[in-house]
Design a protein around this motif. Sequence first.
Motif, PDB file in Angstrom:
ATOM      1  N   SER A   1     -22.594  -7.948  18.966  1.00  0.00           N
ATOM      2  CA  SER A   1     -23.523  -9.027  18.650  1.00  0.00           C
ATOM      3  C   SER A   1     -24.019  -9.704  19.926  1.00  0.00           C
ATOM      4  O   SER A   1     -25.199  -9.986  20.087  1.00  0.00           O
ATOM      5  N   PHE A   2     -23.099  -9.946  20.834  1.00  0.00           N
ATOM      6  CA  PHE A   2     -23.425 -10.617  22.088  1.00  0.00           C
ATOM      7  C   PHE A   2     -24.397  -9.785  22.924  1.00  0.00           C
ATOM      8  O   PHE A   2     -25.358 -10.300  23.479  1.00  0.00           O
ATOM      9  N   LYS A   3     -24.161  -8.479  22.987  1.00  0.00           N
ATOM     10  CA  LYS A   3     -25.004  -7.594  23.805  1.00  0.00           C
ATOM     11  C   LYS A   3     -26.442  -7.513  23.297  1.00  0.00           C
ATOM     12  O   LYS A   3     -27.357  -7.285  24.082  1.00  0.00           O
ATOM     13  N   LYS A   4     -26.646  -7.729  22.002  1.00  0.00           N
ATOM     14  CA  LYS A   4     -28.004  -7.699  21.444  1.00  0.00           C
ATOM     15  C   LYS A   4     -28.881  -8.811  22.001  1.00  0.00           C
ATOM     16  O   LYS A   4     -30.092  -8.721  21.962  1.00  0.00           O
ATOM     17  N   HIS A   5     -28.258  -9.858  22.500  1.00  0.00           N
ATOM     18  CA  HIS A   5     -28.999 -11.058  22.875  1.00  0.00           C
ATOM     19  C   HIS A   5     -28.939 -11.387  24.362  1.00  0.00           C
ATOM     20  O   HIS A   5     -29.299 -12.487  24.773  1.00  0.00           O
ATOM     21  N   THR A   6     -28.465 -10.446  25.179  1.00  0.00           N
ATOM     22  CA  THR A   6     -28.438 -10.676  26.625  1.00  0.00           C
ATOM     23  C   THR A   6     -29.510  -9.844  27.318  1.00  0.00           C
ATOM     24  O   THR A   6     -29.995  -8.860  26.772  1.00  0.00           O
TER      25      THR A   6
ATOM     26  N   ASN B   1     -31.222 -23.259   8.958  1.00  0.00           N
ATOM     27  CA  ASN B   1     -29.823 -23.156   8.537  1.00  0.00           C
ATOM     28  C   ASN B   1     -29.000 -22.167   9.372  1.00  0.00           C
ATOM     29  O   ASN B   1     -28.104 -21.513   8.862  1.00  0.00           O
ATOM     30  N   ARG B   2     -29.330 -22.048  10.625  1.00  0.00           N
ATOM     31  CA  ARG B   2     -28.585 -21.156  11.502  1.00  0.00           C
ATOM     32  C   ARG B   2     -28.465 -21.824  12.872  1.00  0.00           C
ATOM     33  O   ARG B   2     -29.368 -22.501  13.317  1.00  0.00           O
ATOM     34  N   SER B   3     -27.327 -21.606  13.519  1.00  0.00           N
ATOM     35  CA  SER B   3     -27.138 -22.120  14.875  1.00  0.00           C
ATOM     36  C   SER B   3     -27.278 -20.960  15.861  1.00  0.00           C
ATOM     37  O   SER B   3     -26.775 -19.866  15.625  1.00  0.00           O
ATOM     38  N   TYR B   4     -27.988 -21.235  16.946  1.00  0.00           N
ATOM     39  CA  TYR B   4     -28.245 -20.243  17.987  1.00  0.00           C
ATOM     40  C   TYR B   4     -27.750 -20.781  19.322  1.00  0.00           C
ATOM     41  O   TYR B   4     -27.856 -21.972  19.594  1.00  0.00           O
ATOM     42  N   VAL B   5     -27.256 -19.882  20.166  1.00  0.00           N
ATOM     43  CA  VAL B   5     -26.825 -20.261  21.506  1.00  0.00           C
ATOM     44  C   VAL B   5     -27.796 -19.647  22.500  1.00  0.00           C
ATOM     45  O   VAL B   5     -28.125 -18.461  22.427  1.00  0.00           O
ATOM     46  N   ASN B   6     -28.263 -20.490  23.416  1.00  0.00           N
ATOM     47  CA  ASN B   6     -29.137 -20.063  24.504  1.00  0.00           C
ATOM     48  C   ASN B   6     -28.543 -20.567  25.808  1.00  0.00           C
ATOM     49  O   ASN B   6     -27.938 -21.632  25.844  1.00  0.00           O
ATOM     50  N   GLY B   7     -28.735 -19.802  26.868  1.00  0.00           N
ATOM     51  CA  GLY B   7     -28.234 -20.271  28.151  1.00  0.00           C
ATOM     52  C   GLY B   7     -28.339 -19.228  29.227  1.00  0.00           C
ATOM     53  O   GLY B   7     -28.877 -18.134  29.022  1.00  0.00           O
ATOM     54  N   GLU B   8     -27.828 -19.612  30.375  1.00  0.00           N
ATOM     55  CA  GLU B   8     -27.891 -18.725  31.535  1.00  0.00           C
ATOM     56  C   GLU B   8     -26.672 -18.933  32.423  1.00  0.00           C
ATOM     57  O   GLU B   8     -26.043 -19.995  32.421  1.00  0.00           O
TER      58      GLU B   8
ATOM     59  N   PHE C   1     -26.371 -15.436  17.806  1.00  0.00           N
ATOM     60  CA  PHE C   1     -25.680 -15.949  16.632  1.00  0.00           C
ATOM     61  C   PHE C   1     -24.808 -14.831  16.084  1.00  0.00           C
ATOM     62  O   PHE C   1     -24.998 -13.658  16.420  1.00  0.00           O
ATOM     63  N   MET C   2     -23.856 -15.188  15.246  1.00  0.00           N
ATOM     64  CA  MET C   2     -23.023 -14.182  14.593  1.00  0.00           C
ATOM     65  C   MET C   2     -23.749 -13.715  13.345  1.00  0.00           C
ATOM     66  O   MET C   2     -24.020 -14.501  12.446  1.00  0.00           O
TER      67      MET C   2
ATOM     68  N   ARG D   1     -21.843 -18.183   5.688  1.00  0.00           N
ATOM     69  CA  ARG D   1     -22.633 -18.292   6.916  1.00  0.00           C
ATOM     70  C   ARG D   1     -21.709 -18.786   8.008  1.00  0.00           C
ATOM     71  O   ARG D   1     -20.818 -19.593   7.756  1.00  0.00           O
ATOM     72  N   VAL D   2     -21.908 -18.297   9.229  1.00  0.00           N
ATOM     73  CA  VAL D   2     -21.147 -18.744  10.398  1.00  0.00           C
ATOM     74  C   VAL D   2     -22.017 -19.736  11.154  1.00  0.00           C
ATOM     75  O   VAL D   2     -23.136 -19.420  11.536  1.00  0.00           O
ATOM     76  N   LYS D   3     -21.488 -20.930  11.332  1.00  0.00           N
ATOM     77  CA  LYS D   3     -22.232 -21.969  12.051  1.00  0.00           C
ATOM     78  C   LYS D   3     -21.424 -22.387  13.276  1.00  0.00           C
ATOM     79  O   LYS D   3     -20.247 -22.716  13.163  1.00  0.00           O
ATOM     80  N   LEU D   4     -22.058 -22.343  14.432  1.00  0.00           N
ATOM     81  CA  LEU D   4     -21.422 -22.833  15.644  1.00  0.00           C
ATOM     82  C   LEU D   4     -21.755 -24.305  15.791  1.00  0.00           C
ATOM     83  O   LEU D   4     -22.914 -24.697  15.699  1.00  0.00           O
ATOM     84  N   THR D   5     -20.739 -25.110  16.011  1.00  0.00           N
ATOM     85  CA  THR D   5     -20.966 -26.549  16.152  1.00  0.00           C
ATOM     86  C   THR D   5     -20.854 -27.005  17.605  1.00  0.00           C
ATOM     87  O   THR D   5     -21.375 -28.050  17.956  1.00  0.00           O
TER      88      THR D   5
END
Length: 182
Positions: A115-120, A52-59, A140-141, A24-28
């Motif tokens: 991956s990035f484009k799926k979430h923008t 058990n997953r890290s997600y990034v949200n922002g603007e 997330f990755m 698993r890939v975890k962003l810290t």
Amino acid sequence: MTTLLWILWFFTINQITSSERSFRVKLTEFSVKYKDTSVVRNAGFRITELNNRSYVNGELSFKSDVPEIDMRTTMDFWKHNNTKRKFKLYDVRVDACLFLRTVHRNSLFNIYVKSFKKHTNANLVCPLKKNFNYTLNNWFMEENDLPVFIPLGTFRTISEYFLLKRKLGLRIETYGQIYPYP
């Protein structure tokens, strides 16, 4: 006989690419600092943890159109249980606008950008628009997008974006780990 070999090869490749990953890939940490306040209006990102997953949200938004972007990005990796030896996976400087148009030519970066484009909320192409709120939702990755065999360890990426007049506009640092996952 040749047909049988092709069928076996197809099912073997299909099994490898569709099998569950054992990591698993975890962003810290995901920090965004904007340096050029004459161009960048705001940039705010945060990591959340869920199941058990890290997600990034922002603007991110700009005060003016951004027709060109130069990017320098590096990635360092430390193998599991070996914090002293660092591996530089890449260190590149590219025209980010050209990169976004031709990312499909580099498989490593293609995984990341896809991956990035799926979430923008927008198609990431130049020029980036002023007064538009570029939003990242639950990014997330996806482990199944990555190769089956990835070493366990920790990583750091630093990406610097040089905006108008080649001035440093944004700096994004990401820290994370790849750990075993049942």
